[in-house]
Design a protein around this motif. Sequence first.
Motif, PDB file in Angstrom:
ATOM      1  N   ASP A  13       0.824  -1.217   0.000  1.00 16.28           N
ATOM      2  CA  ASP A  13       0.000   0.000   0.000  1.00 16.28           C
ATOM      3  C   ASP A  13       0.849   1.254   0.000  1.00 16.28           C
ATOM      4  N   ARG A  14       2.124   1.141   0.399  1.00 18.12           N
ATOM      5  CA  ARG A  14       2.987   2.323   0.522  1.00 18.12           C
ATOM      6  C   ARG A  14       4.116   2.350  -0.498  1.00 18.12           C
ATOM      7  N   LEU A  15       4.040   1.516  -1.502  1.00 18.94           N
ATOM      8  CA  LEU A  15       4.993   1.610  -2.602  1.00 18.94           C
ATOM      9  C   LEU A  15       4.821   2.942  -3.318  1.00 18.94           C
ATOM     10  N   PRO A  16       5.896   3.490  -3.860  1.00 20.89           N
ATOM     11  CA  PRO A  16       5.720   4.677  -4.695  1.00 20.89           C
ATOM     12  C   PRO A  16       4.781   4.368  -5.863  1.00 20.89           C
ATOM     13  N   ALA A  17       4.089   5.382  -6.332  1.00 22.54           N
ATOM     14  CA  ALA A  17       3.227   5.208  -7.504  1.00 22.54           C
ATOM     15  C   ALA A  17       4.060   4.674  -8.667  1.00 22.54           C
ATOM     16  N   PRO A  18       3.472   3.864  -9.528  1.00 22.42           N
ATOM     17  CA  PRO A  18       4.249   3.273 -10.642  1.00 22.42           C
ATOM     18  C   PRO A  18       5.038   4.302 -11.435  1.00 22.42           C
ATOM     19  N   GLU A  19       4.452   5.475 -11.669  1.00 21.82           N
ATOM     20  CA  GLU A  19       5.152   6.482 -12.470  1.00 21.82           C
ATOM     21  C   GLU A  19       6.324   7.110 -11.720  1.00 21.82           C
ATOM     22  N   ALA A 131      13.417   3.690  17.670  1.00 27.35           N
ATOM     23  CA  ALA A 131      12.016   4.095  17.724  1.00 27.35           C
ATOM     24  C   ALA A 131      11.578   4.741  16.414  1.00 27.35           C
ATOM     25  N   GLN A 132      12.471   5.490  15.776  1.00 27.53           N
ATOM     26  CA  GLN A 132      12.146   6.093  14.486  1.00 27.53           C
ATOM     27  C   GLN A 132      11.919   5.025  13.424  1.00 27.53           C
ATOM     28  N   ILE A 133      12.773   3.993  13.427  1.00 27.00           N
ATOM     29  CA  ILE A 133      12.645   2.898  12.469  1.00 27.00           C
ATOM     30  C   ILE A 133      11.340   2.139  12.711  1.00 27.00           C
ATOM     31  N   ILE A 134      11.065   1.830  13.969  1.00 28.74           N
ATOM     32  CA  ILE A 134       9.845   1.099  14.313  1.00 28.74           C
ATOM     33  C   ILE A 134       8.609   1.874  13.878  1.00 28.74           C
ATOM     34  N   ALA A 135       8.633   3.192  14.112  1.00 30.55           N
ATOM     35  CA  ALA A 135       7.491   4.015  13.732  1.00 30.55           C
ATOM     36  C   ALA A 135       7.333   4.098  12.218  1.00 30.55           C
ATOM     37  N   LYS A 136       8.443   4.307  11.514  1.00 33.42           N
ATOM     38  CA  LYS A 136       8.391   4.439  10.056  1.00 33.42           C
ATOM     39  C   LYS A 136       7.858   3.159   9.404  1.00 33.42           C
ATOM     40  N   GLY A 137       8.335   2.013   9.898  1.00 36.02           N
ATOM     41  CA  GLY A 137       7.930   0.740   9.316  1.00 36.02           C
ATOM     42  C   GLY A 137       6.734   0.101   9.989  1.00 36.02           C
ATOM     43  N   GLU A 138       6.150   0.764  10.977  1.00 32.01           N
ATOM     44  CA  GLU A 138       5.058   0.181  11.760  1.00 32.01           C
ATOM     45  C   GLU A 138       5.392  -1.269  12.113  1.00 32.01           C
ATOM     46  N   VAL A 139       6.561  -1.432  12.729  1.00 36.02           N
ATOM     47  CA  VAL A 139       7.100  -2.750  13.049  1.00 36.02           C
ATOM     48  C   VAL A 139       6.338  -3.342  14.235  1.00 36.02           C
ATOM     49  N   SER A 140       5.872  -4.568  14.069  1.00 37.80           N
ATOM     50  CA  SER A 140       5.070  -5.222  15.107  1.00 37.80           C
ATOM     51  C   SER A 140       5.823  -6.317  15.842  1.00 37.80           C
ATOM     52  N   ALA A 212      13.752   4.556   4.395  1.00 36.94           N
ATOM     53  CA  ALA A 212      13.537   3.113   4.282  1.00 36.94           C
ATOM     54  C   ALA A 212      13.395   2.739   2.816  1.00 36.94           C
ATOM     55  N   THR A 213      14.220   1.820   2.362  1.00 35.85           N
ATOM     56  CA  THR A 213      14.121   1.338   0.987  1.00 35.85           C
ATOM     57  C   THR A 213      13.460  -0.034   0.987  1.00 35.85           C
ATOM     58  N   MET A 214      12.624  -0.276  -0.009  1.00 37.42           N
ATOM     59  CA  MET A 214      11.824  -1.497  -0.083  1.00 37.42           C
ATOM     60  C   MET A 214      12.386  -2.405  -1.171  1.00 37.42           C
ATOM     61  N   HIS A 215      12.669  -3.654  -0.810  1.00 40.54           N
ATOM     62  CA  HIS A 215      13.191  -4.608  -1.784  1.00 40.54           C
ATOM     63  C   HIS A 215      12.346  -5.875  -1.788  1.00 40.54           C
ATOM     64  N   PHE A 216      12.163  -6.418  -2.988  1.00 39.01           N
ATOM     65  CA  PHE A 216      11.327  -7.594  -3.204  1.00 39.01           C
ATOM     66  C   PHE A 216      12.161  -8.877  -3.121  1.00 39.01           C
ATOM     67  N   HIS A 217      11.476 -10.020  -3.078  1.00 33.94           N
ATOM     68  CA  HIS A 217      12.162 -11.312  -3.169  1.00 33.94           C
ATOM     69  C   HIS A 217      12.970 -11.399  -4.467  1.00 33.94           C
ATOM     70  N   ASP A 407       6.930   5.290   1.353  1.00 33.83           N
ATOM     71  CA  ASP A 407       6.074   6.431   1.661  1.00 33.83           C
ATOM     72  C   ASP A 407       6.906   7.676   1.967  1.00 33.83           C
ATOM     73  N   ASP A 408       7.733   8.095   0.989  1.00 33.20           N
ATOM     74  CA  ASP A 408       8.673   9.182   1.244  1.00 33.20           C
ATOM     75  C   ASP A 408       8.724  10.112   0.035  1.00 33.20           C
ATOM     76  N   PRO A 409       8.502  11.409   0.232  1.00 30.61           N
ATOM     77  CA  PRO A 409       8.511  12.342  -0.905  1.00 30.61           C
ATOM     78  C   PRO A 409       9.867  12.452  -1.580  1.00 30.61           C
ATOM     79  N   ARG A 410      10.934  11.998  -0.917  1.00 27.98           N
ATOM     80  CA  ARG A 410      12.267  12.066  -1.525  1.00 27.98           C
ATOM     81  C   ARG A 410      12.443  11.070  -2.665  1.00 27.98           C
ATOM     82  N   GLN A 411      11.423  10.239  -2.907  1.00 27.66           N
ATOM     83  CA  GLN A 411      11.431   9.364  -4.081  1.00 27.66           C
ATOM     84  C   GLN A 411      11.645  10.172  -5.359  1.00 27.66           C
ATOM     85  N   ALA A 412      11.013  11.349  -5.426  1.00 27.32           N
ATOM     86  CA  ALA A 412      11.106  12.174  -6.634  1.00 27.32           C
ATOM     87  C   ALA A 412      12.501  12.743  -6.846  1.00 27.32           C
ATOM     88  N   ASP A 413      13.314  12.803  -5.809  1.00 27.51           N
ATOM     89  CA  ASP A 413      14.687  13.259  -5.955  1.00 27.51           C
ATOM     90  C   ASP A 413      15.587  12.152  -6.477  1.00 27.51           C
TER      91      ASP A 413
END
Length: 543
Positions: A13-19, A131-140, A212-217, A407-413
């Motif tokens: 749900d929080r991946l950058p938009a495809p474009e 705590a910042q990492i846990i909050a950013k990633g909603e780590v459970s 936070a960078t997201m990587h797939f299998h 979920d980070d606006p710096r994606q556009a940079d």
Amino acid sequence: MPATSHIDTFARDRLPAPEQQPEFLFELPELQFPERLNCATELLDRHIDAGRGERVCLRAPGGLQWSYAELQRQADRIAHVLTTDMGLVPGNRVLLRAANKPMLVACWFAVMKAGGIAVGTMPLLRAKELAQIIAKGEVSHALCDDALRAELELARAQSPALTQVRYFGGAAADGLEALMARHSGRYANVDTAADDTCLLAFTSGTTGQPKATMHFHRDVMASCVCFPPHVMRAVADDVFIGSPPLAFTFGLGGLTLFPMHIGASTVLLEKAPPAELLRATREFGATVMFTAPTSYRAMAEGARTQAVSVAHGGTLRKCVSAGEALPAATRALWREATGIELIDGIGATEMLHIFISADEAHARPGATGVAVPGYRACVMDEHGREAPAGTIGRLAVKGPTGCRYLDDPRQADYVQDGWNYTGDAYRMSADGYFEYQSRTDDMIVSAGYNIASPEVEDALMRHAAVAECAVIGSADAERGQIVKAFVVLRASHSAGDALVRELQDFVKATIAPYKYPRAIEFRESLPRTETGKLQRFRLRSPG
């Protein structure tokens, strides 16, 4: 997208938009991945199923040695604990916290098997950062070495999302090992999609603003079939060793993913300062090393006297350098001491691992290398057009991996027009070799001249008095900026005005005189991240 296996769809749900995502390339035959893919199956279970389960996989000081089959047994038990005792569902984030040791690898594979998302953390991080990492990633969920309990408990107190924590390495009745003992039998790996997120990698913070960078299998597997077979060319009988933490993608790849992909073994050291890394290389008969340029420079004399390389009767035969730019002086020093030509490479947390490099036969002093098969790279001008050969510009790259910030606006940079912009200033030769100049924000403009910090650092490092150095631009009313150097001296040398003048004259005689440091400050040490990267921003703003 194929159907996700994730019940908790937080990541998707929080991946950058495809474009906003880069263009992904899958041009090599080995990059044609199936829609369903679990990297634990490919990196671990595949070896057992093929009859290679008794091969040594993990080694550690104190005689600890696990086979592939033993690692699978441990990972399967932890996966059972995660799902049965801790309530994990596919897509949940699991914080992993330990120094480099076999149990950390077992926990990582357990998360992969259970369809979770691993969130590695550096051992030296404090509660505020955790705590910042846990909050950013909603780590459970979290699996943590008991030795690192204190900071995690402080972070947990301010992290309501983190509800399930188990510690290992202690004697508690509710510890991870006690829960593991209740489970046996093979764990049925979750049938994850190739594009299910399996890893949140946080940037190591050279700018002070981690993301936070997201990587797939499929990204994990892509990293194993580009740089390793085409440039490094290790074999199943190799023994890997190195210093980077597994929470750092340089370490995860070099000390876990790459050796396990080919059925090799790896040595895990909880701490690996230069002297310990050299000692362990001899003790374990290590053949492939991963560490940063500063470590190679610090180890050079010891490597010569202890004869660790094949050329001198030892076992070490391949050495990979990454994490920061490799000075030509360090390359020459290591080659002189060991007979080994360093394999230099540039990677990025956003790209997962190395995408420009050159093998030993094609290495050039002062050049990182060429685009690794599977990737394309170019130098762009300020208008986003490919710059002519020999022109300094922004490095842009694309391939089977790429930047997806959570979920980070710096994606556009970072991603523009399908390219990943790494933040590095490079120059490309006419035959495709990429020559590092600086980080784009480390280019010094002094009296109209463009001066790259690493070039001045490399010149200073050639002086016998200099152990370490860092160069920045310092504001100056007359010139706009001047070159300022921070220098750590070797033990046999003393700071003073005479040495300042000597170093300035030395640089003038080594590179163009206008590049010399007009200001030199002597320091006991330089600010670095836990992974060894120089933090120039702390030198610019020492407060």
